[in-house]
Design a protein around this motif. Sequence first.
Motif, PDB file in Angstrom:
ATOM      1  N   LEU A  17      71.944  -7.900  18.102  1.00 32.85           N
ATOM      2  CA  LEU A  17      73.345  -7.601  18.385  1.00 32.85           C
ATOM      3  C   LEU A  17      73.380  -6.398  19.319  1.00 32.85           C
ATOM      4  N   PHE A  18      74.480  -6.265  20.071  1.00 29.22           N
ATOM      5  CA  PHE A  18      74.608  -5.107  20.951  1.00 29.22           C
ATOM      6  C   PHE A  18      75.081  -3.923  20.103  1.00 29.22           C
ATOM      7  N   PRO A  19      74.236  -2.917  19.899  1.00 30.61           N
ATOM      8  CA  PRO A  19      74.550  -1.875  18.906  1.00 30.61           C
ATOM      9  C   PRO A  19      75.729  -0.999  19.296  1.00 30.61           C
ATOM     10  N   HIS A  20      76.043  -0.928  20.603  1.00 33.63           N
ATOM     11  CA  HIS A  20      77.121  -0.054  21.052  1.00 33.63           C
ATOM     12  C   HIS A  20      78.452  -0.783  21.130  1.00 33.63           C
ATOM     13  N   LYS A  21      78.466  -2.029  20.692  1.00 35.72           N
ATOM     14  CA  LYS A  21      79.715  -2.783  20.707  1.00 35.72           C
ATOM     15  C   LYS A  21      80.077  -3.204  19.277  1.00 35.72           C
ATOM     16  N   TYR A  62      80.800  -1.522  13.663  1.00 44.75           N
ATOM     17  CA  TYR A  62      79.627  -1.559  14.528  1.00 44.75           C
ATOM     18  C   TYR A  62      78.472  -2.201  13.756  1.00 44.75           C
TER      19      TYR A  62
END
Lengths: 218, 240
Positions: free
Chosen positions: B88-92, B133
């Motif tokens: 997963l995109f951790p900053h989204k 998050y």
Amino acid sequence: MLDFNAVVPSIPYILKGIGVTLQIVLGATIMGMVLGILLALCKIGKVTVLRIIADFYTSIFRGTPLVLQLMIIYYAIPQLFDINIDPMPAAILAFGLNSGAYISEIIRGGINAVDKGQQEASLALGIPYAKMMKDIILPQAMKNIMPALMNEFITLNKESAIVTVIGALDIMRRAYVVGGSNYHYLEALMIAGVIYYIMTLILTFLGKKLEKRMSRSD
Amino acid sequence: MIKVENLHKSFGKNEVLKGISTVIKEKEVIAIIGPSGSGKSTFLRCINLLEEPTNGVITIGKDIVTDKRTNIMKVRENVGMVFQHFYLFPHKTVLENITYAPRNVQGISKTEANAKADELLRQVGLYEKRDAYPNRLSGGQKQRVAIARALAMNPSVMLFDEPTSALDPEMVKEVLAVMKSLADSGMTMIIVTHEMNFAREVADRILFLDGGQLVEDTPPAQFFTEPKSARAKEFLEKVL
């Protein structure tokens, strides 16, 4: 003996140097960031020519003294191209080009430290390279390298004092001028030192705040 | 339909896939099993060209994936993939993870993408996590979000690369349940897995890989009771 009374009237004059120093640092930072990102992308990219150019650029700017680069830009460019360049643009240019080289290495490291899976997940979703870099990889890289970047800016803020050699009226130069006018060099330079120190503290504080903001997703 | 013909893949001198051919029909659920190092994941990753085959032809629908002229990015939009480690995109946020590709790759409007994401999140039972998050999620929840993210592109095929191998045992079930309902809804799925019970229950066919070769291609009922090959027998004795 220390006699600060002799330099107190000149303190406002020295303080005006803060604006000059900040202008140089800010200009150089923006230039350095843009250049650093571009160079970093060249370094990790697949185009060999760009990679070689970027590596060569970095090695030149990291392998020679900053004061030399500054003087070449200020003195040699007018000689070569028959144009005049003021101390301020010359300083911003020199510091920007120089910190671009350092920042590119920081960013390259940051990009490489992002989990390769992030790229695979992006590819699997059909996300084009440019968007992947801009929205997925770079934001994560930036977060990881925030401390290193802040360090670079703080160094830049202090190192900017060498613009004195080309006569830009920054904090350092002004302190030197005041010291020269009444021979109280020590007091004037100490005041400059305090100003630099406080600026560093403020930058560190702002950096910490920024890091905190960027770690919302932790 | 996915057609794989004589697929070879080498990493340097190490030949991982030694000529695999198979046809996967629409709505089929395929489980790929085999010992570690047998080439299962490499096979799966070749299908959407995360690994470039050394030789062979892969066709998905009308697209010849292995043809240099094919726009592989376009093909990948149509092939969802779920990874062992989620990615997963951790900053989204969860919602942004799911809507990023539909909005930025397919150009779907924010409203529409959000609505679709909400629907998918309900489907995987994580609607209440839409604004969290990824680091606030458990492994099982992350994997369910990853599945929703892949589904948001409306793929016609889903690839699963050991989707439960990185999960704590108590989280395996929730992910398998989502996959089962996906299979029931008629999605074409190719699953690399070590979950034998799940493969037996959900798969239409088992592909058994060993040493880079497709050793067996049989329905699960037969595979688990009377495997044809000695190698499959040996493998099953070890894992069951």
